[in-house]
Design a protein around this motif. Structure first.
Motif, PDB file in Angstrom:
ATOM      1  N   PRO A  65       0.797  -1.237   0.000  1.00 32.08           N
ATOM      2  CA  PRO A  65       0.000   0.000   0.000  1.00 32.08           C
ATOM      3  C   PRO A  65       0.827   1.283   0.000  1.00 32.08           C
ATOM      4  CG  PRO A  65       0.107  -0.888   2.216  1.00 32.08           C
ATOM      5  CD  PRO A  65       0.820  -1.877   1.331  1.00 32.08           C
ATOM      6  N   TYR A  66       2.148   1.175   0.239  1.00 29.74           N
ATOM      7  CA  TYR A  66       2.974   2.368   0.394  1.00 29.74           C
ATOM      8  C   TYR A  66       3.390   2.944  -0.959  1.00 29.74           C
ATOM      9  CZ  TYR A  66       3.301   1.205   5.330  1.00 29.74           C
ATOM     10  OH  TYR A  66       3.006   0.936   6.635  1.00 29.74           O
ATOM     11  N   LEU A  67       3.394   4.267  -1.056  1.00 31.56           N
ATOM     12  CA  LEU A  67       3.858   4.923  -2.271  1.00 31.56           C
ATOM     13  C   LEU A  67       5.305   4.560  -2.561  1.00 31.56           C
ATOM     14  CD1 LEU A  67       2.321   8.503  -1.879  1.00 31.56           C
ATOM     15  CD2 LEU A  67       1.878   6.903  -3.750  1.00 31.56           C
ATOM     16  N   PHE A  68       6.106   4.498  -1.508  1.00 37.54           N
ATOM     17  CA  PHE A  68       7.506   4.098  -1.633  1.00 37.54           C
ATOM     18  C   PHE A  68       7.632   2.710  -1.003  1.00 37.54           C
ATOM     19  CE2 PHE A  68       7.456   8.623  -2.053  1.00 37.54           C
ATOM     20  CZ  PHE A  68       8.441   8.911  -2.991  1.00 37.54           C
ATOM     21  N   GLY A  82       7.687  -7.943   1.246  1.00 36.75           N
ATOM     22  CA  GLY A  82       6.442  -7.866   2.004  1.00 36.75           C
ATOM     23  C   GLY A  82       5.657  -6.601   1.722  1.00 36.75           C
ATOM     24  N   ASP A  83       4.949  -6.161   2.763  1.00 35.86           N
ATOM     25  CA  ASP A  83       4.102  -4.975   2.626  1.00 35.86           C
ATOM     26  C   ASP A  83       4.635  -3.817   3.450  1.00 35.86           C
ATOM     27  OD1 ASP A  83       3.645  -6.048   5.099  1.00 35.86           O
ATOM     28  OD2 ASP A  83       1.457  -6.032   4.957  1.00 35.86           O
ATOM     29  N   LYS A  84       5.956  -3.715   3.548  1.00 37.75           N
ATOM     30  CA  LYS A  84       6.595  -2.658   4.325  1.00 37.75           C
ATOM     31  C   LYS A  84       7.021  -1.505   3.420  1.00 37.75           C
ATOM     32  CE  LYS A  84       6.407  -5.111   8.110  1.00 37.75           C
ATOM     33  NZ  LYS A  84       5.496  -4.726   9.216  1.00 37.75           N
ATOM     34  N   PRO A  85       7.191  -0.305   4.001  1.00 35.97           N
ATOM     35  CA  PRO A  85       7.671   0.814   3.193  1.00 35.97           C
ATOM     36  C   PRO A  85       9.166   0.691   2.903  1.00 35.97           C
ATOM     37  CG  PRO A  85       7.430   1.500   5.473  1.00 35.97           C
ATOM     38  CD  PRO A  85       6.873   0.102   5.388  1.00 35.97           C
ATOM     39  N   MET A  86       9.632   1.463   1.965  1.00 35.81           N
ATOM     40  CA  MET A  86      11.052   1.508   1.637  1.00 35.81           C
ATOM     41  C   MET A  86      11.850   1.989   2.849  1.00 35.81           C
ATOM     42  SD  MET A  86      12.800   3.638  -1.518  1.00 35.81           S
ATOM     43  CE  MET A  86      12.560   5.262  -0.814  1.00 35.81           C
ATOM     44  N   SER A  87      12.997   1.402   3.079  1.00 40.53           N
ATOM     45  CA  SER A  87      13.848   1.853   4.176  1.00 40.53           C
ATOM     46  C   SER A  87      14.483   3.191   3.796  1.00 40.53           C
ATOM     47  CB  SER A  87      14.932   0.818   4.480  1.00 40.53           C
ATOM     48  OG  SER A  87      15.726   0.564   3.336  1.00 40.53           O
ATOM     49  N   HIS A  88      15.019   3.868   4.776  1.00 42.68           N
ATOM     50  CA  HIS A  88      15.606   5.198   4.557  1.00 42.68           C
ATOM     51  C   HIS A  88      16.693   5.105   3.476  1.00 42.68           C
ATOM     52  CE1 HIS A  88      17.044   9.179   5.383  1.00 42.68           C
ATOM     53  NE2 HIS A  88      16.207   9.324   6.395  1.00 42.68           N
ATOM     54  N   PRO A  89      16.550   5.856   2.359  1.00 43.85           N
ATOM     55  CA  PRO A  89      17.488   5.726   1.231  1.00 43.85           C
ATOM     56  C   PRO A  89      18.791   6.495   1.431  1.00 43.85           C
ATOM     57  CG  PRO A  89      15.825   7.337   0.684  1.00 43.85           C
ATOM     58  CD  PRO A  89      15.470   6.810   2.048  1.00 43.85           C
TER      59      PRO A  89
END
Length: 397
Positions: free
Chosen positions: A300-303, A308-315
């Motif tokens: 569901p995250y834009l990034f 899985g269904d986790k957001p992108m880690s800090h880039p």
């Protein structure tokens, strides 16, 4: 061996007391200490001995267990009994007082059972709270009752960190303990907050970097050339909206809204724990539309993250790569993109500090005051209108 039911307790005599006879009508035998009124020893049929305190409070007979022989000796039991007698002399019920103290949570219990669930649900800096609790607060106050933590004790701890940590780091710890104890008061665990009057240190390690127009151009060109377009879009969106890194990474497509036909991004959880909506300019909306094409169907995250269904880690690595390609941006931090957003707004001449406060989502206007010096050029231009008006008035006269 002591056979009388009342005698002066000693460890020798108490140890020699026999178990209650199996044929006795009572399951326990009670002995009184002649040296301390109210102190008793109870012996059951297995020979187990426990100290008890009997007393009268407001015309009613009451009793409270002190503890088992072994955990307490005669001297310990008498000291406890004298402590209870002191409370009675002050008009207090010893049992009620002890029960109320037992009901107070320890600092560790409050942290794990009450504060951290709240922090997880309301703060983007939840992991920072966990780290501070684990490495600093729990080793010091793990077994301490909440109402036993004193102002001077907190101050001494903060003072001990001076020279070891930067003032900003110490202030974050003070903010955390202040917030925890304030919530403890609000939730009925405490009556007063011992950290309420402690003052933060003057922070001399703050540095703010603002991108110039030429640096901004180089940075955006470097984003265009990067192979990780999600990371590049993250950098662009941070500059175009002034959003915090955590706010961007935790944004979902469902948070994109169009009230009155204008695009905005709803943030249910911000650093201040309050929801807010971020107005999106055309360029920011275009970045989000581009990012939609990079989203994963089940995420569901834009990034979106890799798994899985986790957001992108800090880039962080991608940001470092983009900086190096742009050149001469060693001082730039990701958070400086937020500062640069505010700088562009103010220097445009179209935004006030009030506008910046709300666009950045600052809970307090005081936080936005650090950008006040950026408005000096615009204010000078505004002031020049007065000069022109007076000069014209003089010429006419």
């Amino acid at each position: 061996m002591a056979t009388a039911k009342r005698f002066k307790f000693s460890m020798t005599l108490v140890n020699e007391l026999p178990a209650t006879d199996e044929t006795s009508a009572s399951r326990e035998t009670e002995y009184s200490d002649s040296a301390c009124t109210g102190l008793r020893v109870i012996v059951n049929r297995k020979g187990i001995k426990r100290f008890l305190f009997r007393y009268n409070y407001q015309g009613k007979k009451r009793s409270m267990m002190i503890g088992e022989l072994g955990a307490f000796d005669v001297k310990d039991a008498r000291l406890k009994a004298y402590e209870f007698k002191r409370l009675l002399a002050e008009g207090l019920d010893p049992k009620t007082e002890r029960d109320s103290k037992r009901a107070v949570a320890t600092f560790y219990e409050f942290g794990e059972e009450h504060y951290l669930p709240y922090s997880m649900a309301n703060k983007l800096s939840f992991r920072n709270d966990v780290s501070i609790l684990k490495n600093y607060f729990y080793p010091l106050w793990r077994e301490s009752k909440l109402n036993a933590i004193q102002t001077q004790e907190i101050q001494r701890f903060m003072d001990s960190l001076s020279g070891k940590l930067k003032p900003a780091s110490i202030n974050r710890m003070l903010s955390l303990i202040h917030r925890m104890l304030k919530l403890a008061c609000e939730w009925g665990h405490l009556t007063t907050n011992p950290a309420s009057h402690l003052k933060k240190l003057k922070e001399n390690n703050q540095r703010t970097f603002f991108l110039s127009s030429e640096q901004t151009t180089r940075l955006l060109k470097s984003c265009d050339a990067d192979g990780n377009q999600s990371a590049a879009n993250f950098v662009r969106l941070a500059l175009l909206t002034g959003m915090r890194a955590g706010e961007i990474l935790n944004s979902k497509l469902e948070h994109l809204e169009f009230p009155d036909g204008e695009a905005s991004l709803f943030l249910p959880h911000t650093k201040a724990g309050l929801a807010r909506s971020v107005p999106l300019n055309e360029s920011a909306l275009a970045i989000i539309r581009e990012q939609q094409l990079l989203m994963k169907p089940s995420n569901p995250y834009l990034f979106a993250g890799r798994f899985g269904d986790k957001p992108m880690s800090h880039p962080k690595k991608a940001f470092l790569r983009i900086k190096e390609r742009a050149g001469d941006l060693d001082k730039l931090r990701i958070h400086d993109l937020r500062h640069s957003f505010a700088s562009i707004l103010i220097n445009s001449g179209s935004a006030s500090l009030y506008d910046v406060q709300h666009l950045l989502g600052h809970h307090s206007a005081q936080t936005t005051e650090k950008y006040a010096h950026l408005a000096s050029g615009r204010l000078r231009d505004v002031s020049s209108h007065v000069s022109d008006f007076v000069a014209n008035a003089v010429r006419v006269s």
